[in-house]
Write a protein that holds these residues in place. Structure first.
Motif, PDB file in Angstrom:
ATOM      1  N   UNK A  80       0.828  -1.203   0.000  1.00  0.00           N
ATOM      2  CA  UNK A  80       0.000   0.000   0.000  1.00  0.00           C
ATOM      3  C   UNK A  80       0.868   1.261   0.000  1.00  0.00           C
ATOM      4  N   UNK A  81       0.508   2.215  -0.841  1.00  0.00           N
ATOM      5  CA  UNK A  81       1.156   3.514  -0.795  1.00  0.00           C
ATOM      6  C   UNK A  81       0.595   4.311   0.379  1.00  0.00           C
ATOM      7  N   UNK A  82       1.466   4.977   1.126  1.00  0.00           N
ATOM      8  CA  UNK A  82       1.026   5.699   2.313  1.00  0.00           C
ATOM      9  C   UNK A  82       1.739   7.031   2.428  1.00  0.00           C
ATOM     10  N   UNK A  83       1.053   7.988   3.058  1.00  0.00           N
ATOM     11  CA  UNK A  83       1.674   9.207   3.561  1.00  0.00           C
ATOM     12  C   UNK A  83       1.884   9.014   5.048  1.00  0.00           C
ATOM     13  N   UNK A  84       3.048   9.406   5.545  1.00  0.00           N
ATOM     14  CA  UNK A  84       3.334   9.268   6.968  1.00  0.00           C
ATOM     15  C   UNK A  84       2.844  10.494   7.730  1.00  0.00           C
ATOM     16  N   UNK A  85       2.176  10.235   8.839  1.00  0.00           N
ATOM     17  CA  UNK A  85       1.669  11.306   9.696  1.00  0.00           C
ATOM     18  C   UNK A  85       2.500  11.373  10.962  1.00  0.00           C
ATOM     19  N   UNK A  86       2.974  12.573  11.307  1.00  0.00           N
ATOM     20  CA  UNK A  86       3.765  12.703  12.530  1.00  0.00           C
ATOM     21  C   UNK A  86       2.898  12.968  13.758  1.00  0.00           C
ATOM     22  N   UNK A  87       1.593  13.059  13.578  1.00  0.00           N
ATOM     23  CA  UNK A  87       0.655  13.017  14.715  1.00  0.00           C
ATOM     24  C   UNK A  87      -0.435  12.010  14.354  1.00  0.00           C
ATOM     25  N   UNK A  88      -0.197  10.730  14.584  1.00  0.00           N
ATOM     26  CA  UNK A  88      -1.236   9.745  14.268  1.00  0.00           C
ATOM     27  C   UNK A  88      -2.353   9.776  15.304  1.00  0.00           C
ATOM     28  N   UNK A  89      -3.607   9.888  14.885  1.00  0.00           N
ATOM     29  CA  UNK A  89      -4.718   9.904  15.851  1.00  0.00           C
ATOM     30  C   UNK A  89      -5.051   8.499  16.333  1.00  0.00           C
ATOM     31  N   UNK A  90      -5.328   8.387  17.625  1.00  0.00           N
ATOM     32  CA  UNK A  90      -5.702   7.080  18.164  1.00  0.00           C
ATOM     33  C   UNK A  90      -7.124   6.713  17.772  1.00  0.00           C
ATOM     34  N   UNK A  91      -7.973   7.730  17.586  1.00  0.00           N
ATOM     35  CA  UNK A  91      -9.351   7.496  17.185  1.00  0.00           C
ATOM     36  C   UNK A  91     -10.321   7.281  18.324  1.00  0.00           C
ATOM     37  N   UNK A  92      -9.815   7.159  19.559  1.00  0.00           N
ATOM     38  CA  UNK A  92     -10.722   6.849  20.657  1.00  0.00           C
ATOM     39  C   UNK A  92     -10.665   7.779  21.842  1.00  0.00           C
ATOM     40  N   UNK A  93      -9.689   8.695  21.894  1.00  0.00           N
ATOM     41  CA  UNK A  93      -9.593   9.599  23.044  1.00  0.00           C
ATOM     42  C   UNK A  93     -10.594  10.738  22.899  1.00  0.00           C
ATOM     43  N   UNK A  94     -10.723  11.551  23.952  1.00  0.00           N
ATOM     44  CA  UNK A  94     -11.714  12.625  23.925  1.00  0.00           C
ATOM     45  C   UNK A  94     -11.382  13.670  22.874  1.00  0.00           C
ATOM     46  N   UNK A  95     -10.088  13.855  22.565  1.00  0.00           N
ATOM     47  CA  UNK A  95      -9.720  14.820  21.533  1.00  0.00           C
ATOM     48  C   UNK A  95     -10.090  14.311  20.140  1.00  0.00           C
ATOM     49  N   UNK A  96      -9.794  13.057  19.857  1.00  0.00           N
ATOM     50  CA  UNK A  96     -10.170  12.484  18.553  1.00  0.00           C
ATOM     51  C   UNK A  96     -11.682  12.471  18.387  1.00  0.00           C
ATOM     52  N   UNK A  97     -12.386  12.020  19.418  1.00  0.00           N
ATOM     53  CA  UNK A  97     -13.844  11.943  19.331  1.00  0.00           C
ATOM     54  C   UNK A  97     -14.480  13.326  19.303  1.00  0.00           C
ATOM     55  N   UNK A  99     -13.330  15.846  17.619  1.00  0.00           N
ATOM     56  CA  UNK A  99     -13.025  16.547  16.376  1.00  0.00           C
ATOM     57  C   UNK A  99     -11.694  17.265  16.352  1.00  0.00           C
ATOM     58  N   UNK A 100     -10.776  16.916  17.273  1.00  0.00           N
ATOM     59  CA  UNK A 100      -9.442  17.532  17.283  1.00  0.00           C
ATOM     60  C   UNK A 100      -8.350  16.458  17.274  1.00  0.00           C
ATOM     61  N   UNK A 101      -8.357  15.563  16.283  1.00  0.00           N
ATOM     62  CA  UNK A 101      -7.368  14.478  16.266  1.00  0.00           C
ATOM     63  C   UNK A 101      -5.941  14.966  16.106  1.00  0.00           C
ATOM     64  N   UNK A 102      -5.744  16.186  15.604  1.00  0.00           N
ATOM     65  CA  UNK A 102      -4.389  16.727  15.473  1.00  0.00           C
ATOM     66  C   UNK A 102      -3.758  17.023  16.829  1.00  0.00           C
ATOM     67  N   UNK A 301      -0.447  21.385  12.935  1.00  0.00           N
ATOM     68  CA  UNK A 301      -0.721  20.438  11.840  1.00  0.00           C
ATOM     69  C   UNK A 301      -2.002  20.799  11.087  1.00  0.00           C
ATOM     70  N   UNK A 302      -2.241  22.102  10.936  1.00  0.00           N
ATOM     71  CA  UNK A 302      -3.386  22.557  10.166  1.00  0.00           C
ATOM     72  C   UNK A 302      -4.722  22.187  10.765  1.00  0.00           C
ATOM     73  N   UNK A 303      -4.752  21.925  12.085  1.00  0.00           N
ATOM     74  CA  UNK A 303      -6.000  21.514  12.755  1.00  0.00           C
ATOM     75  C   UNK A 303      -6.699  20.415  11.955  1.00  0.00           C
ATOM     76  N   UNK A 304      -5.906  19.547  11.342  1.00  0.00           N
ATOM     77  CA  UNK A 304      -6.458  18.579  10.398  1.00  0.00           C
ATOM     78  C   UNK A 304      -6.693  17.204  10.981  1.00  0.00           C
ATOM     79  N   UNK A 305      -7.400  16.407  10.216  1.00  0.00           N
ATOM     80  CA  UNK A 305      -7.590  14.987  10.488  1.00  0.00           C
ATOM     81  C   UNK A 305      -6.949  14.249   9.322  1.00  0.00           C
ATOM     82  N   UNK A 306      -5.781  13.658   9.551  1.00  0.00           N
ATOM     83  CA  UNK A 306      -5.026  13.051   8.455  1.00  0.00           C
ATOM     84  C   UNK A 306      -5.810  11.933   7.779  1.00  0.00           C
ATOM     85  N   UNK A 307      -6.725  11.308   8.512  1.00  0.00           N
ATOM     86  CA  UNK A 307      -7.491  10.183   7.951  1.00  0.00           C
ATOM     87  C   UNK A 307      -8.412  10.632   6.830  1.00  0.00           C
TER      88      UNK A 307
END
Length: 356
Positions: A80-97, A99-102, A301-307
């Motif tokens: 698989x081709x991938x872009x590497x993220x230097x802030x990977x979101x866990x997807x389950x913490x209060x920040x990810x849930x 809307x602030x996965x960055x 990180x641009x307040x972004x969600x890399x996913x």
């Protein structure tokens, strides 16, 4: 394995063939790098303005392909081709849930993945892109379509998401708003691209280097000036000379943060995009914060969600709305990283890209 190594803060980086990458552990994948951008934050780590552990494998803006999965990892699949993220979101913490996965801090960087001369070395921001291979948390390897060129994918991994995201995610610039961008390096150029996407007008770019101002015009700035001309530009371009609706500081220094703040109108928004030093303090009086009702906003990180945002930016590129190919001034090898760092101060380069 070949890679770039920093032995001592403030000393030149060197290229070594004596690096060894370990096999991925549980939850990890091994990625073969195909392209990596040379970002100013890498230079800041090497010079000590940003924290880093030594010996260091710099580089945090990269793309490649997955070549091995760790135990229990179901994907992304090998190949698989991938872009590497230097802030990977866990997807389950209060920040990810929320809307602030960055801002997620629940995914720790992997234990040292590389050895150098028999001793553990540390990957910059948990990624370490200036090496032929790296091991990262599987959540840091974000899949992209097979037809996306690696060089285009690499710059999306930091400069593009940080710059465009500062406008569309952090500030949420409205069409017709006036925008000021101080600092026209790789990230600043993408702030300008984001302002153009948001239909801002006017868009003023500020930089001391004429070459960077020329590039700023090409990427969407409607007006340009050196720092000495900012005061006159505020009078000419803003309502009543009162300042810009949005001012983006993309340098990371207290002096330019204050400059952006002063150039923001009452009730406007100043966005700090540049990565600065913890020792470089910025002072504001209680009166000016209260009286002007300006908003001072940080942007990581641009307040972004890399996913989702990596894919969104690539769709804009396909549609001709984002110029990603034009960001790459030159393609270099690992042995040229030190020279690319030196060129950052010349104004002649938007992005140097290591190709493997």
């Amino acid at each position: 394995m070949r890679g770039v190594i920093l032995r001592e803060i403030g000393k030149p980086v060197e290229v070594s063939d004596d690096l060894t990458v370990r096999r991925p552990g549980p939850g990890e994948v091994r990625v073969r790098l195909r392209a990596a951008g040379v970002c100013h934050s890498d230079l800041s780590m090497c010079e000590g303005r940003l924290p880093a552990r030594l010996p260091l494998v710099p580089g945090h803006e990269g793309a490649g392909e997955v070549v091995e999965l760790g135990p229990g990892v179901s994907g992304p699949p090998v190949g698989t081709r991938v872009i590497l993220s230097w802030i990977p979101p866990c997807g389950g913490c209060h920040l990810c849930l929320g809307g602030q996965p960055n801002l997620c801090v629940s995914v720790p960087p992997p234990a040292p993945t590389v050895t150098f001369e028999g001793e553990p070395a540390h990957a910059a921001l948990g990624v370490g892109c200036f090496a032929e291979e790296t091991v990262v948390d599987a959540r840091a390897a974000v899949p992209i379509p097979d037809d996306v060129p690696f060089d285009v994918a690499a710059v999306v991994g930091c400069a593009v998401l940080t710059g465009v995201g500062a406008v569309v995610n952090t500030a949420r610039v409205r069409p017709g708003s006036s925008v000021l961008v101080i600092g026209c390096g790789g990230v600043g150029i993408n702030v300008i691209q984001g302002a153009r996407l948001a239909a801002a007008a006017p868009i003023l770019a500020v930089d001391p280097f004429p070459e960077k101002l020329e590039a700023a015009r090409a990427f969407g700035a409607t007006h340009v000036t050196t720092p000495d001309g900012l005061g006159e530009a505020i009078k000419e371009l803003t309502a009543g000379g009162g300042g810009f609706d949005y001012a983006f500081e993309v340098v990371g220094r207290s002096a330019t943060i204050r400059q952006a703040w002063r150039a923001t109108r009452r009730g406007g928004t100043t966005v700090v995009v540049g990565a600065g030093s913890a020792e470089d303090l910025v002072s504001f009086s209680a009166a000016e914060l209260f009286y002007t009702e300006r908003r001072l906003v940080g942007c990581l990180y641009g307040s972004g969600d890399v996913r989702t945002d990596f894919g969104r930016l690539l769709r804009l590129w396909r549609a001709g709305r984002l110029d990603l190919d034009g960001l790459i001034t030159r393609r270099i090898g690992l042995g040229d990283v030190g020279a690319a760092f030196a060129e950052m101060g010349s104004g002649a380069v938007i992005r140097s890209l290591v190709t493997f």
